[in-house]
Every structure is written in structure tokens, then in C-alpha cells.
Design a protein around this motif. Structure first.
Motif, short mmCIF file in Angstrom:
data_model
loop_
_atom_site.label_atom_id
_atom_site.label_comp_id
_atom_site.label_asym_id
_atom_site.label_seq_id
_atom_site.Cartn_x
_atom_site.Cartn_y
_atom_site.Cartn_z
N LYS A 67 0.73 -1.49 0.10
CA LYS A 67 -0.21 0.46 -0.14
C LYS A 67 0.97 1.58 0.38
O LYS A 67 0.69 2.01 -0.76
CB LYS A 67 -1.27 0.26 0.70
CG LYS A 67 -1.84 -1.44 1.06
CD LYS A 67 -2.84 -1.25 2.56
CE LYS A 67 -3.97 -2.53 1.97
NZ LYS A 67 -4.76 -2.02 3.45
N LYS A 68 2.36 1.30 0.79
CA LYS A 68 3.22 2.22 1.15
C LYS A 68 3.82 2.46 -0.52
O LYS A 68 3.80 3.77 -1.14
CB LYS A 68 4.32 2.56 1.30
CG LYS A 68 5.13 3.45 1.92
CD LYS A 68 5.69 2.84 2.83
CE LYS A 68 6.96 3.66 2.85
NZ LYS A 68 8.51 3.98 3.57
N GLU A 69 3.58 1.24 -1.54
CA GLU A 69 4.03 1.83 -3.12
C GLU A 69 3.35 2.17 -3.45
O GLU A 69 3.68 3.13 -4.48
CB GLU A 69 4.83 0.63 -3.39
CG GLU A 69 5.94 -0.43 -2.06
CD GLU A 69 6.74 -1.36 -2.21
OE1 GLU A 69 5.51 -2.39 -3.81
OE2 GLU A 69 7.53 -1.84 -1.71
N SER A 70 2.44 1.73 -3.72
CA SER A 70 0.87 2.24 -3.98
C SER A 70 0.85 3.51 -3.76
O SER A 70 -1.02 4.10 -5.11
CB SER A 70 -0.17 1.42 -4.11
OG SER A 70 -0.55 1.26 -2.86
N GLY A 71 1.32 4.26 -2.93
CA GLY A 71 1.18 5.74 -3.03
C GLY A 71 0.14 5.77 -1.40
O GLY A 71 -0.31 7.24 -1.68
N CYS A 72 -1.00 4.82 -0.89
CA CYS A 72 -1.50 4.79 -0.21
C CYS A 72 -0.83 6.12 1.72
O CYS A 72 1.19 6.44 0.90
CB CYS A 72 -1.56 4.60 1.03
SG CYS A 72 -3.36 3.13 -0.03
N ILE A 73 -2.10 6.91 1.92
CA ILE A 73 -0.94 7.68 3.04
C ILE A 73 -1.63 7.14 4.10
O ILE A 73 -2.29 6.44 4.48
CB ILE A 73 -1.64 9.20 3.56
CG1 ILE A 73 -1.20 9.69 1.65
CG2 ILE A 73 -1.92 9.67 4.72
CD1 ILE A 73 -2.34 11.14 1.77
N SER A 74 -0.73 6.71 5.03
CA SER A 74 -0.97 6.27 6.86
C SER A 74 -1.65 7.03 7.77
O SER A 74 -0.35 8.34 8.27
CB SER A 74 0.38 5.41 7.32
OG SER A 74 0.57 4.41 5.59
N LEU A 75 -2.90 7.32 8.01
CA LEU A 75 -2.56 7.66 9.50
C LEU A 75 -1.87 7.82 10.47
O LEU A 75 -3.45 6.93 11.58
CB LEU A 75 -4.56 8.23 9.05
CG LEU A 75 -4.74 8.78 7.80
CD1 LEU A 75 -6.26 8.72 7.73
CD2 LEU A 75 -3.84 9.95 7.17
N PHE A 76 -0.94 7.18 11.29
CA PHE A 76 0.14 6.42 11.89
C PHE A 76 -0.77 8.03 13.28
O PHE A 76 -1.51 9.00 12.92
CB PHE A 76 1.40 6.64 11.93
CG PHE A 76 1.57 5.56 13.57
CD1 PHE A 76 2.01 4.15 13.01
CD2 PHE A 76 2.05 6.39 14.35
CE1 PHE A 76 2.20 3.61 14.06
CE2 PHE A 76 2.08 6.11 15.24
CZ PHE A 76 2.60 4.50 15.17
N PRO A 77 -1.80 7.01 14.56
CA PRO A 77 -1.91 8.28 15.51
C PRO A 77 -0.84 8.63 16.00
O PRO A 77 0.40 8.54 16.35
CB PRO A 77 -2.12 7.19 16.82
CG PRO A 77 -2.53 5.17 16.00
CD PRO A 77 -1.93 5.95 15.44
N PHE A 78 -0.93 9.98 16.46
CA PHE A 78 -0.60 11.21 17.19
C PHE A 78 -0.49 11.53 18.23
O PHE A 78 0.48 12.20 19.34
CB PHE A 78 -0.43 12.40 16.28
CG PHE A 78 -2.02 12.74 16.48
CD1 PHE A 78 -1.79 13.59 17.77
CD2 PHE A 78 -2.86 13.60 15.95
CE1 PHE A 78 -2.98 14.25 18.27
CE2 PHE A 78 -4.78 13.75 16.35
CZ PHE A 78 -4.49 14.48 17.40
#
Length: 339
Positions: A276-287
């Protein structure tokens, strides 16, 4: 929109807490807007940036659909060396979305033009962070007619910049006990009936003050584990919703070596996230993060993990204080915290 997780350390095996956070981080398909686009709220665009990544809120909600139905599986390793997969169901704990009346109106009209039937009869009466009530449970609304808004540039230009981009479109907080809550996806569908722009907003439509908190409660483990206290932990994750906040996590530092290869399903989870990262997805990791009934010996195995945990908790605490928010679940988790 990229920032490294304070918990993920390059070359080091992950703790159970780190695996949990990665497993419940939504990976949303991303798109790109040019800075000259009429679809972009340029007020929040950093100087010198020609493009910006964004995602649609609907695709973000879609990430929680399967988790809401079956739970999010998290591979865990116990002190005994036994491994299992613990499943957690997400619940919407709180959300605030700030935007402008003109942007929301255009998104709602787009829904209407596509033949989607929604009720559109309410708008939060609170406007601006200075007027935000300490209690999110006071969800008072007033009638608002989308068609009464003048869509001309003269009308839009007459609003002050703060009012255009810090108008509180939606606020919600959950105060019911976990056993009486509905899963995340069902709650979003329920809220969208009176706030249809929830399904059409882009992350560039909303201001950096927009956020949500997701409560994760355990439901079952495979295989079944006798000592339920080991797996009784619940979590509260905080996520930004705007393109104008750093909210992505990098997976480059994840150790997938032999020391964790015995964890069933872990390699496939990481493989899927990397794709998913390679396909350009944005990862909404918890802040931000809060925990309840979390046993450190099970979830956090190093001093650096503990520092990262405190950092995430303090970030959530600071965010709520800065925005003058009384968050019911956060207060409960803090009152019963084992940190």
C-alpha cells in the motif's frame, strides 16, 4: 504528510504495542492536487509547495469497514513465548471537523447531484476554536439551508479567513459504555445522515484543527488464551484528518527478521502495508494514544518503548488542552491508567 512514528526504531524488533499501532493504522489511497487548483484551501498550504497529497474521508471510513465487522487482528507474543492473534473492534470515540460553509455546501451539492439521498438540515452552531464548548456531548445544532448560501466569490470573500476555514461542521463524542456502542462504520453512517459532507469531504477541505479519536476494545483471541488479564487492554488512538497536518508513518524501520517470524500473520500484514505504501497510500498513524488495563510487561518491552508511549499520551493530552476539549474516554482512560 509524512512523519516517523516515535515508537518504531530501525533495526529493532517491535513490541506488541508497536505491532498494535501498525495494525490499526489506516492506509488510505492518496491523490495529488496542484497548488493552483481551485479545489484547494490555499490558506493552509505551506509556502513553496507546488503539490499536496490528499485523501477522501469516505475512503478513510472504508478502511474501518472490515475492522468494524470482524475486528482488526493483531499478532502478539506473550511472556511465555506463546503467540496468538488478538482482535479489536473500533468505535468512534470523538470527532471534530472544521471547514468552511462554502466548501461543505459544494460537497453536499455534489452528493445531491449524484443521486445520494441525505438529510441536510443541521449545522453545528459553534464556530471557531475560541467558542468551542468544553463538553463535546453538547451537540446542539441549528437549521442551515445549503441553497441559501451565495456561491459567488464576492460572498465567499466577505467572510473572514478564520471563519471560512475554522467553522465547526461536526462534533461528536461518545459517552455510552462500550457494551452499548455501535462499531465505527455504523456510527459514521449514522452521523452522515445529518452531515452528508462526511462522505464527500477531501482532506484538503478541512482545517488542521480537525481530528478524531478511535477506541479499540478486545473481543476474542485465536487461539483462546486462558489468562484474560494479559489481553484485557483497550486503546484510544488519535488521528488528524487534514492534509495540512503531518499524519503518516514510515515502515522502513520495521524489523521482519527471524526473531518475529513465528508470529502468525505478521509477515503478511507487513507485506500488505508495504504494498500500500508503494502504491502511494497515506498512512494515518496515531499522533496520540491512551491506554486502559495495559500491562507493560506484555505490551511494552523496552525503556525506549515506554518513552514513546509517554510521548504519544502527552501529545494527546496537549492536543485536547490546546483545543479546550473535554474528551470523555480520554478522561476515563487517564483516571484508570497504569502508566
Amino acid at each position: 504528510m509524512s512523519s516517523s512514528s516515535p515508537l518504531v526504531c530501525s533495526g529493532k524488533p517491535l513490541s506488541n504495542l508497536e505491532r498494535f499501532l501498525l495494525c490499526v493504522t489506516p492506509d488510505v489511497p492518496s491523490r495529488t492536487l496542484q497548488s493552483c487548483s481551485s479545489d484547494l484551501n490555499c490558506q493552509w498550504l505551506p509556502h513553496g509547495k507546488d503539490t499536496i497529497e490528499y485523501f477522501t474521508l469516505k475512503e478513510l471510513w472504508d478502511c474501518y469497514y472490515e475492522w468494524s465487522a470482524y475486528g482488526a487482528g493483531v499478532p502478539l507474543m506473550l511472556e511465555s513465548g506463546d503467540t496468538l492473534t488478538q482482535y479489536y473492534v473500533p468505535y468512534l470515540s470523538a470527532i471534530q471537523i472544521y471547514s468552511s460553509k462554502s466548501v461543505a455546501a459544494s460537497r453536499i451539492r455534489r452528493e445531491d447531484n449524484e443521486g445520494v439521498e441525505f438529510e441536510c438540515d443541521s449545522w453545528s452552531e459553534d464556530s471557531g476554536s475560541d467558542n468551542l464548548s468544553r463538553s463535546l456531548s453538547n451537540n446542539s445544532s441549528k437549521a442551515w439551508d445549503v441553497d441559501s448560501l451565495d456561491s459567488s466569490s464576492d460572498q465567499a470573500g466577505s467572510w473572514q479567513t478564520k471563519d471560512m476555514f475554522d467553522f465547526l461542521y461536526l462534533q461528536y463524542t461518545e459517552t455510552s459504555p462500550p457494551c452499548k456502542r455501535v462499531p465505527f462504520a455504523e456510527k459514521i453512517t449514522e452521523l452522515a445522515r445529518n452531515h452528508p459532507a462526511l462522505m464527500t469531504f477531501k482532506s484538503v477541505d478541512i482545517s488542521p484543527t480537525s481530528w478524531m479519536a478511535v477506541a479499540w476494545y478486545p473481543i476474542y483471541a485465536v487461539p483462546c488464551h486462558k489468562n484474560k488479564k494479559d489481553l484485557a487492554a483497550s486503546f484510544l488512538t488519535y488521528h488528524t484528518l487534514s492534509s495540512f497536518q503531518d499524519c503518516a508513518s514510515e515502515y522502513d524501520g520495521i524489523d521482519t527478521g527471524k526473531n518475529i517470524s513465528s508470529l502468525a500473520g505478521w509477515r503478511s500484514i507487513i507485506g500488505e502495508k508495504c504494498k500500500k505504501k508503494e502504491s502511494g497510500c497515506i498512512s494515518l498513524f496515531p499522533f496520540g494514544l491512551a491506554t486502559y488495563k495495559m500491562r507493560k510487561n506484555i505490551w511494552s518491552n523496552t525503556s525506549s518503548n515506554n518513552q514513546g508511549l509517554f510521548g504519544l499520551y502527552n501529545a494527546a493530552d496537549l492536543w485536547l488542552k490546546q483545543h479546550n476539549v473535554h474528551h470523555h474516554d480520554f478522561n476515563f482512560f487517564t483516571l484508570h491508567s497504569t502508566l
